[in-house]
Design an enzyme around this catalytic site. Structure first.
Site, PDB file in Angstrom:
ATOM      1  N   GLU A 173       0.843  -1.210   0.000  1.00 29.60           N
ATOM      2  CA  GLU A 173       0.000   0.000   0.000  1.00 29.60           C
ATOM      3  C   GLU A 173       0.873   1.253   0.000  1.00 29.60           C
ATOM      4  OE1 GLU A 173      -3.279  -0.148   2.814  1.00 29.60           O
ATOM      5  OE2 GLU A 173      -4.156  -1.838   1.727  1.00 29.60           O
ATOM      6  N   GLU A 296      -4.992  -8.811  -0.311  1.00 26.38           N
ATOM      7  CA  GLU A 296      -5.806  -8.480   0.869  1.00 26.38           C
ATOM      8  C   GLU A 296      -7.259  -8.430   0.441  1.00 26.38           C
ATOM      9  OE1 GLU A 296      -4.541  -5.316   3.510  1.00 26.38           O
ATOM     10  OE2 GLU A 296      -2.425  -5.759   3.100  1.00 26.38           O
TER      11      GLU A 296
HETATM   12  O1  AHR Z   1      -5.524  -5.642   6.948  1.00 29.42           O
HETATM   13  C1  AHR Z   1      -5.359  -4.483   7.687  1.00 29.42           C
HETATM   14  C2  AHR Z   1      -4.638  -3.420   6.899  1.00 29.42           C
HETATM   15  O2  AHR Z   1      -5.410  -3.082   5.784  1.00 29.42           O
HETATM   16  C3  AHR Z   1      -3.329  -3.821   6.286  1.00 29.42           C
HETATM   17  O3  AHR Z   1      -2.277  -3.728   7.191  1.00 29.42           O
HETATM   18  C4  AHR Z   1      -3.169  -2.816   5.197  1.00 29.42           C
HETATM   19  O4  AHR Z   1      -2.372  -3.277   4.146  1.00 29.42           O
HETATM   20  C5  AHR Z   1      -4.604  -2.512   4.790  1.00 29.42           C
HETATM   21  O5  AHR Z   1      -4.854  -1.167   4.730  1.00 29.42           O
END
Ligand code: AHR
Length: 492
Positions: A173, A296
């Site tokens: 990110e 994610e």
């Molecule tokens: O999953 C929680 C957070 O969400 C992670 O650390 C990040 O990559 C995303 O914003």
């Protein structure tokens, strides 16, 4: 009534087992308490890693495990987490709840977990606050066999042989918590960092660039334009937030049908996102060499009442089971581009497959879906079309049945079916082309209320049972899917 056409006569792409990947972050009780209890813990463990968790993950056939973050990755300095226990630096996890960590879980412990569970490691490096040298040396420390300062350090820390490491992420990110960068700037940094991630001793690294958040198509465009030829994969993050409002996301277990409907509607957005990012990627990579890595995904609710807001601990209900089934079906349909996906996070955080409390452990409804669906790992995707069958609520509608299919190496056709409607059973007929089906067998996950979930006192409230609601006559399948259910059928 929903009618399926199952095209076993058409050759589909392989569903990479890595679509069933998971994500372990130094966040809340994911690592500490969830995975790592330490050598001296009364909780039964192997080298400090919980035995009950290892066994559950082996059963799940977890193919790949991402670590150490998430946002934590761009604050993590790997050298703090190697060397004798007790001499490692203590640190504050500033991003997640201000927890003081003693770094007792580091590179060796993570790679040991992978060895014990059979998962391949996917390590995410630090671009946001780390150096090129630090990233270069981490890969050297893990994978280099010959004489070098990093090999010597690894050996001094007790590991003679290098590990095999395939998947490496260049930051996380980086448009947000990983450095708030513009895509043009990150693309240049990616090129620079990726240059120094070497392939030692025949180890070949699959380099994953930080990709877009949700519908940030500009990010995908710039990364593909500037760096596609230097990457193996590009990540995508998309979470299902029921309310769409990050300040008040909704409860994991106290919700009504309008939130149920809204959650499933938001989950289906994953299909549009992948389709659109894939279209951009195809402009630069028509042969689909570069994988879209959905590293994610999952539901994100308000934390359980009374728990640390920085720990992101949430329960997991029948609604999460349907969310998991829908997302996995979507990844199957896009298996020509989606080469990996990692559910966030594996234990005690967001849409976890396992929850722990002291020495106790439970499997969530999401665990059971991933376990039932594991028959699709490395199978050939079988294209399907669905006609008819709607789930209506509040003047809107969704498809009542969401499905996907694959053919395994033994010629068994597996069909995954989610009934999204919490009150009505789904009547289903299916025409199976290109295969003479004679028998059907299956398992099902269902519940009597939308909010059904497993607790430490009642860990089997939601669990798979045999499914007897399907039959085959003259090569045609008919089935009645209970309301709010996930089923996996085997047809041969
Ligand atoms: O999953 C929680 C957070 O969400 C992670 O650390 C990040 O990559 C995303 O914003």
């Amino acid at each position: 009534m929903a009618h399926l056409i199952i095209n076993a006569d058409l050759q589909g792409s392989r569903i990479s087992r890595n679509i069933y990947g998971h994500f372990s972050e130094h966040l809340g009780r994911c690592i500490y308490g969830g995975i790592w209890v330490g050598h001296d813990s009364p909780v039964p463990n192997t080298d400090g890693l919980r035995n009950d968790v290892i066994e559950a993950l082996r059963l799940l056939k977890v193919p790949v495990l991402r670590w150490p973050g998430g946002c934590f990755a761009d604050e993590y300095h790997w050298r703090d987490g190697v060397g004798p226990h007790g001499t490692r630096k203590r640190m504050i996890n500033t991003h997640w709840g201000g927890l003081v960590e003693d770094n007792s879980f580091g590179t060796h412990e993570f790679l040991r977990l992978c060895e014990l569970t059979g998962a391949e490691p996917y390590i995410c490096g630090n671009v946001g606050s780390g150096t090129v040298q630090e990233m270069q040396e981490w890969v050297e420390y893990i994978t280099f066999e010959g004489e070098s300062p990093m090999t010597n350090l690894r050996k001094a820390n007790g590991r003679e042989q290098p590990w095999k490491l395939t998947y490496f992420g260049v930051g996380n990110e980086n448009w947000g918590c990983g450095g708030a960068m513009r895509p043009e700037y990150y693309a240049d940094l990616y090129r620079r960092y990726a240059c120094y991630i070497r392939n030692f001793n025949g180890n070949s690294i699959y380099r994953i660039a930080c990709g877009p958040n949700e519908g940030n198509y500009h990010w995908t465009e710039v990364l593909m334009r500037e760096a596609a030829n230097r990457m193996s994969g590009l990540s995508l993050h998309y979470y299902t937030v029921p309310s769409g409002n990050w300040d008040c996301k909704g409860s994991a277990t106290e919700f009504d049908e309008s939130e149920w409907f809204g959650t499933l509607k938001k989950t289906l957005v994953m299909n549009d996102l992948i389709t659109k990012h894939d279209t951009i990627m195809t402009r630069y990579d028509p042969d689909k060499r570069v994988g879209l890595i959905v590293d994610e995904w999952g539901t994100w609710y308000d934390v359980e009442p009374g728990t640390n807001p920085g720990f992101l601990y949430q329960q997991n209900s029948m609604r999460d089971a349907i969310v998991a089934g829908i997302n996995l079906n979507i990844f199957h349909h896009h298996s020509d581009r989606v080469q990996m996906a990692n559910l966030a996070q594996i234990i005690n955080v967001l849409q976890s497959v396992i929850l722990t409390e002291g020495g106790r452990m439970l499997k969530t409804p999401t665990y059971h879906v991933m376990e039932m669906y594991k028959v699709h790992q490395d199978a050939s995707h079988v294209p399907i079309t669905i006609q008819g069958g709607e789930y209506g609520f509040g003047g809107e509608s969704l498809p009542q049945v969401h499905a996907s299919a694959s053919m395994d190496a033994q010629g068994v056709l597996h069909l995954s079916l989610c009934n999204l409607d919490p009150t009505r059973p789904a009547d289903l007929t299916a025409e199976i082309r290109g295969m003479g089906v004679k028998s059907v067998d299956g398992r099902m996950l269902a519940a009597s209320v939308m909010q059904a979930h497993n607790t430490f006192d009642e860990p089997d409230t939601v669990r798979p049972v045999a499914f007897f609601g399907a039959s085959v006559t003259n090569g045609h399948l008919t089935a009645v899917l209970p309301p709010m259910s996930v089923s996996v059928l085997a047809l041969s």
